[in-house]
Design an enzyme around this catalytic site. Structure first.
Site, short mmCIF file in Angstrom:
data_model
loop_
_atom_site.label_atom_id
_atom_site.label_comp_id
_atom_site.label_asym_id
_atom_site.label_seq_id
_atom_site.Cartn_x
_atom_site.Cartn_y
_atom_site.Cartn_z
N LYS A 249 0.87 -1.18 0.00
CA LYS A 249 0.00 0.00 0.00
C LYS A 249 0.90 1.22 0.00
O LYS A 249 2.04 1.18 0.47
CB LYS A 249 -0.88 0.02 1.26
CG LYS A 249 -2.07 0.93 1.15
CD LYS A 249 -3.19 0.26 0.38
CE LYS A 249 -4.48 1.04 0.39
NZ LYS A 249 -5.59 0.27 -0.17
P1 NAD Z 1 -13.62 7.49 -2.99
O1 NAD Z 1 -12.72 8.57 -2.55
O2 NAD Z 1 -13.96 7.37 -4.44
O3 NAD Z 1 -15.02 7.57 -2.20
C1 NAD Z 1 -15.16 7.64 -0.81
C2 NAD Z 1 -16.58 8.15 -0.48
O4 NAD Z 1 -16.80 8.06 0.91
C3 NAD Z 1 -16.82 9.60 -0.86
O5 NAD Z 1 -18.14 9.73 -1.36
C4 NAD Z 1 -16.69 10.34 0.49
O6 NAD Z 1 -17.43 11.56 0.52
C5 NAD Z 1 -17.32 9.31 1.39
N1 NAD Z 1 -16.99 9.42 2.81
C6 NAD Z 1 -15.78 9.66 3.40
N2 NAD Z 1 -15.93 9.67 4.74
C7 NAD Z 1 -17.24 9.40 4.98
C8 NAD Z 1 -18.02 9.27 6.16
N3 NAD Z 1 -17.48 9.38 7.38
N4 NAD Z 1 -19.35 9.00 6.02
C9 NAD Z 1 -19.91 8.86 4.83
N5 NAD Z 1 -19.23 8.98 3.67
C10 NAD Z 1 -17.91 9.26 3.76
O7 NAD Z 1 -12.97 6.14 -2.45
P2 NAD Z 1 -13.22 4.65 -2.93
O8 NAD Z 1 -12.18 4.29 -3.93
O9 NAD Z 1 -14.66 4.46 -3.26
O10 NAD Z 1 -12.83 3.84 -1.61
C11 NAD Z 1 -13.75 3.61 -0.55
C12 NAD Z 1 -13.24 2.45 0.29
O11 NAD Z 1 -13.12 1.29 -0.54
C13 NAD Z 1 -11.85 2.63 0.92
O12 NAD Z 1 -11.81 1.93 2.14
C14 NAD Z 1 -10.92 1.93 -0.05
O13 NAD Z 1 -9.73 1.50 0.56
C15 NAD Z 1 -11.79 0.77 -0.47
N6 NAD Z 1 -11.44 0.15 -1.74
C16 NAD Z 1 -11.40 0.85 -2.91
C17 NAD Z 1 -11.10 0.18 -4.11
C18 NAD Z 1 -11.09 0.89 -5.44
O14 NAD Z 1 -10.87 0.20 -6.45
N7 NAD Z 1 -11.32 2.17 -5.50
C19 NAD Z 1 -10.82 -1.18 -4.10
C20 NAD Z 1 -10.87 -1.86 -2.89
C21 NAD Z 1 -11.18 -1.18 -1.73
#
Ligand code: NAD
Length: 419
Positions: free
Chosen positions: A109
């Site tokens: 990471k």
């Molecule tokens: P992103 O930045 O696209 O979206 C995150 C969303 O969460 C945003 O809408 C933000 O406003 C919202 N948010 C943040 N804090 C919040 C809170 N306290 N309450 C409600 N909403 C809140 O990020 P993402 O890529 O969608 O990642 C989200 C999660 O998924 C993370 O834990 C990340 O590690 C995990 N993840 C992402 C991927 C990927 O391919 N993008 C893959 C595996 C895991």
């Protein structure tokens, strides 16, 4: 009331989860010692000149937890909350995630302590290229392959790939995944994590024999993962009644008009104030009486402080470490069925793996083929975890860890590293 013992250290929490699996497996002390710490951790400090001429010093990290099953793989996070401790925890999670779905990678990471929304596009590009140069000694298609995570985008991946390629003197498309398709990205990658969450949710509902005609869903986080999950679950016939982002949440028990909500979000910068729904608090969203709750935002959202108020039948933990270990126990006692993070959001890394394979062979697949392969890999993993859970009488989280840790331990032993 129980206390979140290690709430302050994400890595200590990750180690506790590993220890629990190692106990079930009866791992030797040698293997435990090797697997419960990270292999490499790099901290870099680098300057970026802002548009007004001022120079700012940024701090970034790249951590590799384990590479016994293959090259290291893991996202890059841009957030003010990034720390070495958090990145170490996430790198360890990546090792287990790749192992539980059976793809030949280790875990890594990276991250930079930055609020990306506060930078101009030029500043963001400079920061990204500088960070990529600083961690260049670790990354590369055979060594360590970054991908997007919180706060990073396909464009940022394209800049990283271009920086690596400039150093090499030729295009190294397989150095990064989650790129735009114009530069070697894969069809289906953008929504792969959400698609995986959707497949797993549907499979879990089938297993649970949920009788309702139209199961209801609440999604915390309306970003890359949460947004596509909401849309795909709606397309699969479920009723998405609530979604939230960092600024607020909206609820309509009759179901949200997601296309209109997406337009509203683009225009207003958040979901709050959507005319066809009621504004509620983000905390209230988690406690709605829905069939499925999908936390898809950030770490530690369900803890001992709210776990006993969760009323969902099923939680598909899309965000990494969204649930604390103590909350796991409370949810398990309440009979909530959990698809744990290392399985739930693995769709992203599975299609990243497909992207890497396509880049290496310079032969690209159609989206339908990718989705079919994703479905196959992720459904197989779901039933392997489920069988381990039933056979060993352990919860789904522990079962996923036991399978994953066993696979990494096997690779470690068979390579002849301190059996
Ligand atoms: P992103 O930045 O696209 O979206 C995150 C969303 O969460 C945003 O809408 C933000 O406003 C919202 N948010 C943040 N804090 C919040 C809170 N306290 N309450 C409600 N909403 C809140 O990020 P993402 O890529 O969608 O990642 C989200 C999660 O998924 C993370 O834990 C990340 O590690 C995990 N993840 C992402 C991927 C990927 O391919 N993008 C893959 C595996 C895991």
């Amino acid at each position: 009331m129980a206390v979140d013992l290690q709430a302050t250290s994400a890595f200590a929490t990750a180690q506790r989860r590993f220890d629990a699996a190692a106990d079930v497996l009866g791992l030797t002390e040698n293997t435990r010692r090797l697997l419960r710490d990270v292999k490499r951790e790099l901290t870099v400090h680098f300057p970026v000149q802002h548009d007004d001429g001022s120079v700012h010093l940024y701090t970034g990290f790249r951590v590799q937890h384990n590479i016994n099953r293959g090259p290291a793989k893991g996202g890059i996070r841009y957030s003010p909350d990034v720390s070495l401790d958090l990145i170490k925890a996430m790198a360890m999670l990546m090792t287990w995630k790749c192992a539980v779905v059976g793809i030949p990678y280790g875990g890594a990471k990276g991250g930079v302590i930055v609020e990306p929304d506060e930078l101009s596009r030029r500043e963001l590009e400079h920061l990204t290229r500088r960070y990529a140069t600083e961690i260049a000694l670790l990354i590369g298609p055979e060594k360590d392959i970054p991908a997007p995570d919180l706060g990073t985008t396909p464009q940022i991946m394209a800049w990283i790939m271009d920086t690596v390629s400039m150093h090499a003197g030729h295009s190294v498309t397989a150095s990064v995944t989650g790129k735009p398709t114009d530069v070697g990205g894969s069809e289906g990658r953008q929504e792969a994590a959400g698609r995986g969450v959707t497949y797993l949710t549907l499979e879990a509902l089938k297993y649970l024999h949920v009788g309702e005609e139209t199961p209801t869903v609440a999604v915390q986080g309306f970003g890359k993962v949460g947004g596509s999950t909401a849309r795909l679950l709606h397309e699969a016939g479920l009723r998405v009644v609530a979604v939230s982002d960092s600024r607020g949440a909206v609820h309509n028990p009759r179901g949200l008009d997601l296309a209109a909500l997406e337009e509203h979000r683009k225009f207003r910068g958040g979901v709050s104030g959507f005319k066809k729904a009621d504004d509620i608090s983000g905390d209230d969203l988690l406690e709605l009486p829905v069939t499925v709750l999908v936390p898809a935002a950030a770490e530690q959202q369900i803890t001992v402080h709210n776990a006993d108020r969760i009323r969902a039948r099923l939680i598909t933990e899309a965000a990494n470490a969204a649930i604390s270990p103590e909350a796991d126990d409370v949810l398990h006692e309440q009979g909530v069925f959990l698809v744990p993070d290392i399985l739930a959001n693995s769709g992203g890394v599975v299609v990243s793996y497909f992207e890497w394979v396509q880049d290496l062979q310079a032969f690209f697949w159609e989206e339908e083929e990718i989705n079919t392969k994703l479905h196959h890999v992720i459904t197989r993993a779901f039933y392997e975890v489920l069988h381990a859970s039933v056979n060993k009488r352990i919860d789904m989280r522990k079962a996923a860890y036991v399978l994953a840790v066993q696979r990494v331990a096997n690779a470690t032993t068979v390579r002849g590293i301190y059996p």
